[in-house]
Motif scaffolding. Structure first.
Motif, PDB file in Angstrom:
ATOM      1  N   VAL A   1       5.575  -3.309  -7.985  1.00  0.00           N
ATOM      2  CA  VAL A   1       4.614  -3.895  -7.048  1.00  0.00           C
ATOM      3  C   VAL A   1       4.522  -5.404  -7.271  1.00  0.00           C
ATOM      4  N   MET A   2       4.486  -5.818  -8.531  1.00  0.00           N
ATOM      5  CA  MET A   2       4.420  -7.257  -8.848  1.00  0.00           C
ATOM      6  C   MET A   2       5.670  -7.976  -8.352  1.00  0.00           C
ATOM      7  N   SER A   3       6.827  -7.343  -8.526  1.00  0.00           N
ATOM      8  CA  SER A   3       8.074  -7.972  -8.079  1.00  0.00           C
ATOM      9  C   SER A   3       8.092  -8.154  -6.572  1.00  0.00           C
ATOM     10  N   ALA A   4       7.612  -7.150  -5.854  1.00  0.00           N
ATOM     11  CA  ALA A   4       7.577  -7.261  -4.397  1.00  0.00           C
ATOM     12  C   ALA A   4       6.548  -8.281  -3.930  1.00  0.00           C
ATOM     13  N   ALA A   5       5.451  -8.437  -4.692  1.00  0.00           N
ATOM     14  CA  ALA A   5       4.364  -9.314  -4.257  1.00  0.00           C
ATOM     15  C   ALA A   5       4.648 -10.774  -4.554  1.00  0.00           C
ATOM     16  N   VAL A   6       5.009 -11.080  -5.781  1.00  0.00           N
ATOM     17  CA  VAL A   6       5.154 -12.490  -6.181  1.00  0.00           C
ATOM     18  C   VAL A   6       6.530 -12.790  -6.764  1.00  0.00           C
ATOM     19  N   GLY A   7       7.487 -11.918  -6.528  1.00  0.00           N
ATOM     20  CA  GLY A   7       8.820 -12.137  -7.091  1.00  0.00           C
ATOM     21  C   GLY A   7       9.510 -13.364  -6.513  1.00  0.00           C
ATOM     22  N   ARG A   8       9.414 -13.540  -5.192  1.00  0.00           N
ATOM     23  CA  ARG A   8      10.100 -14.668  -4.558  1.00  0.00           C
ATOM     24  C   ARG A   8       9.541 -16.011  -5.003  1.00  0.00           C
ATOM     25  N   PRO A   9       8.212 -16.211  -5.032  1.00  0.00           N
ATOM     26  CA  PRO A   9       7.698 -17.496  -5.528  1.00  0.00           C
ATOM     27  C   PRO A   9       8.116 -17.798  -6.968  1.00  0.00           C
ATOM     28  N   ILE A  10       8.169 -16.758  -7.812  1.00  0.00           N
ATOM     29  CA  ILE A  10       8.572 -16.979  -9.202  1.00  0.00           C
ATOM     30  C   ILE A  10      10.042 -17.386  -9.276  1.00  0.00           C
ATOM     31  N   VAL A  11      10.887 -16.751  -8.469  1.00  0.00           N
ATOM     32  CA  VAL A  11      12.313 -17.120  -8.446  1.00  0.00           C
ATOM     33  C   VAL A  11      12.484 -18.571  -7.996  1.00  0.00           C
TER      34      VAL A  11
ATOM     35  N   GLY B   1       0.816  -1.199   0.000  1.00  0.00           N
ATOM     36  CA  GLY B   1       0.000   0.000   0.000  1.00  0.00           C
ATOM     37  C   GLY B   1       0.856   1.258   0.000  1.00  0.00           C
ATOM     38  N   ILE B   2       1.923   1.252   0.796  1.00  0.00           N
ATOM     39  CA  ILE B   2       2.817   2.416   0.831  1.00  0.00           C
ATOM     40  C   ILE B   2       3.496   2.612  -0.522  1.00  0.00           C
ATOM     41  N   ARG B   3       3.916   1.492  -1.152  1.00  0.00           N
ATOM     42  CA  ARG B   3       4.545   1.585  -2.475  1.00  0.00           C
ATOM     43  C   ARG B   3       3.577   2.203  -3.491  1.00  0.00           C
ATOM     44  N   VAL B   4       2.314   1.739  -3.459  1.00  0.00           N
ATOM     45  CA  VAL B   4       1.323   2.268  -4.391  1.00  0.00           C
ATOM     46  C   VAL B   4       1.073   3.743  -4.116  1.00  0.00           C
ATOM     47  N   ALA B   5       1.002   4.126  -2.823  1.00  0.00           N
ATOM     48  CA  ALA B   5       0.761   5.521  -2.461  1.00  0.00           C
ATOM     49  C   ALA B   5       1.902   6.424  -2.912  1.00  0.00           C
ATOM     50  N   LEU B   6       3.117   5.899  -2.910  1.00  0.00           N
ATOM     51  CA  LEU B   6       4.271   6.684  -3.328  1.00  0.00           C
ATOM     52  C   LEU B   6       4.464   6.679  -4.842  1.00  0.00           C
ATOM     53  N   GLY B   7       3.572   5.998  -5.572  1.00  0.00           N
ATOM     54  CA  GLY B   7       3.633   6.022  -7.033  1.00  0.00           C
ATOM     55  C   GLY B   7       4.503   4.942  -7.647  1.00  0.00           C
TER      56      GLY B   7
ATOM     57  N   ALA C   1      -1.603 -15.687 -10.309  1.00  0.00           N
ATOM     58  CA  ALA C   1      -2.512 -14.688 -10.882  1.00  0.00           C
ATOM     59  C   ALA C   1      -3.372 -14.023  -9.812  1.00  0.00           C
ATOM     60  N   ILE C   2      -4.019 -14.832  -8.959  1.00  0.00           N
ATOM     61  CA  ILE C   2      -4.928 -14.259  -7.945  1.00  0.00           C
ATOM     62  C   ILE C   2      -4.164 -13.416  -6.924  1.00  0.00           C
ATOM     63  N   PRO C   3      -3.050 -13.901  -6.339  1.00  0.00           N
ATOM     64  CA  PRO C   3      -2.298 -13.034  -5.421  1.00  0.00           C
ATOM     65  C   PRO C   3      -1.771 -11.771  -6.105  1.00  0.00           C
ATOM     66  N   ALA C   4      -1.357 -11.890  -7.378  1.00  0.00           N
ATOM     67  CA  ALA C   4      -0.849 -10.711  -8.080  1.00  0.00           C
ATOM     68  C   ALA C   4      -1.947  -9.683  -8.288  1.00  0.00           C
ATOM     69  N   LEU C   5      -3.143 -10.125  -8.679  1.00  0.00           N
ATOM     70  CA  LEU C   5      -4.271  -9.205  -8.850  1.00  0.00           C
ATOM     71  C   LEU C   5      -4.654  -8.548  -7.528  1.00  0.00           C
ATOM     72  N   ARG C   6      -4.558  -9.304  -6.448  1.00  0.00           N
ATOM     73  CA  ARG C   6      -4.851  -8.745  -5.134  1.00  0.00           C
ATOM     74  C   ARG C   6      -3.835  -7.663  -4.769  1.00  0.00           C
ATOM     75  N   ALA C   7      -2.571  -7.910  -5.131  1.00  0.00           N
ATOM     76  CA  ALA C   7      -1.534  -6.921  -4.838  1.00  0.00           C
ATOM     77  C   ALA C   7      -1.747  -5.653  -5.652  1.00  0.00           C
ATOM     78  N   LEU C   8      -2.163  -5.793  -6.915  1.00  0.00           N
ATOM     79  CA  LEU C   8      -2.382  -4.621  -7.761  1.00  0.00           C
ATOM     80  C   LEU C   8      -3.609  -3.827  -7.330  1.00  0.00           C
ATOM     81  N   ALA C   9      -4.545  -4.502  -6.645  1.00  0.00           N
ATOM     82  CA  ALA C   9      -5.785  -3.836  -6.234  1.00  0.00           C
ATOM     83  C   ALA C   9      -5.677  -3.213  -4.844  1.00  0.00           C
ATOM     84  N   VAL C  10      -4.466  -3.100  -4.329  1.00  0.00           N
ATOM     85  CA  VAL C  10      -4.289  -2.527  -2.991  1.00  0.00           C
ATOM     86  C   VAL C  10      -4.748  -1.071  -2.985  1.00  0.00           C
ATOM     87  N   ASP C  11      -5.572  -0.712  -2.004  1.00  0.00           N
ATOM     88  CA  ASP C  11      -6.066   0.659  -1.827  1.00  0.00           C
ATOM     89  C   ASP C  11      -5.373   1.253  -0.593  1.00  0.00           C
ATOM     90  N   PRO C  12      -4.415   2.173  -0.783  1.00  0.00           N
ATOM     91  CA  PRO C  12      -3.679   2.710   0.373  1.00  0.00           C
ATOM     92  C   PRO C  12      -4.581   3.393   1.392  1.00  0.00           C
TER      93      PRO C  12
END
Length: 244
Positions: free
Chosen positions: A165-175, A153-159, A226-237
């Motif tokens: 945002v995707m890298s922070a949310a699901v980057g580790r599982p993809i790696v 949320g803070i990342r999204v608020a800061l632009g 897909a679902i966790p990534a969409l949830r991360a993109l829909a974060v409302d700060p």
């Protein structure tokens, strides 16, 4: 005059190495036999057997009471069987003739049963492994997103950009998925000999096989994240701040 025979490539290589086998002689059943031709290696007992030396004797030297002819044609099976029966009956009217297709012969010998059973078993295990992979990736990605919701949320608020945002949310599982896939491909290459004993003509070094495995794992990773990534993109700060 010596007997004559044709040998397969393994026989010729074992007996005479790189020297031409044509005209060479060897003793079989107490008779001096001359090689008049070399044929390709084949499977003689089962589909997984290793290459072995084989010599083919002429009909006049063969002591078996039955003969097997192998014919290949573009005609239909019924038409080909009728033609073979008429031709062989003209040559040997009193002979007992039985015409079978190649698939019927293999089915009667159960030659393909071990390979088919192993293929089905591997397919089932592959499906189970895929389900476990999807479940594990989804669970890890969902947990990672839920644990870092405030940070996202803070990342999204800061632009922050979408890719960050995707890298922070699901980057580790993809790696982890990429590392696990590479290790699995490496193990498959090392286990190629064992796999070749289970499945007929299996080749894990085939580019099509490797490409298919990589594409499958990539699709599984995308679907599971897909679902966790969409949830991360829909974060409302603003909503996160009100909850705090």
């Amino acid at each position: 005059m010596p007997y004559v025979a044709m040998v397969n490539e393994t026989f010729a290589r074992k007996m005479w190495g790189d020297t031409s086998a044509i005209g060479q002689r060897f003793i079989v059943r107490g008779h001096l036999t001359e090689v008049v031709g070399v044929v390709e290696d084949g499977k003689y007992h089962n589909m997984q057997e290793p290459q072995q030396p084989v010599a083919y004797l002429s009909l006049s030297q063969n002591e078996q009471n039955q003969m097997i002819f192998v014919a290949r044609s573009q005609r239909t099976q019924n038409e080909m069987a009728a033609t073979l029966e008429r031709t062989l009956n003209r040559l040997e009217p009193d002979a007992r003739i039985k015409v079978q297709s190649w698939l019927e012969v293999l089915g009667g010998l159960n030659a393909l049963f071990p390979a088919r059973a192993a293929t089905i078993a591997l397919c089932v295990m592959g499906l189970l492994a895929s389900m476990l992979a999807v479940t594990g990736i989804f669970g890890m990605a969902a947990y990672n997103v839920s644990r870092r919701m405030k940070e996202l949320g803070i990342r999204v608020a800061l632009g922050a950009r979408t890719k960050h945002v995707m890298s922070a949310a699901v980057g580790r599982p993809i790696v982890l998925l990429v590392v696990g896939s590479l290790l699995g491909l490496l193990l498959c290459v090392f286990a190629s000999r064992l796999l070749g004993q289970i499945v007929y003509q299996a080749n894990p070094r085939d580019p099509v096989v490797i490409g298919g495995a990589v594409l499958t794992m990539a699709l599984l990773g995308i679907a599971a994240s897909a679902i966790p990534a969409l949830r991360a993109l829909a974060v409302d700060p603003s909503k996160l701040l009100r909850e705090e």
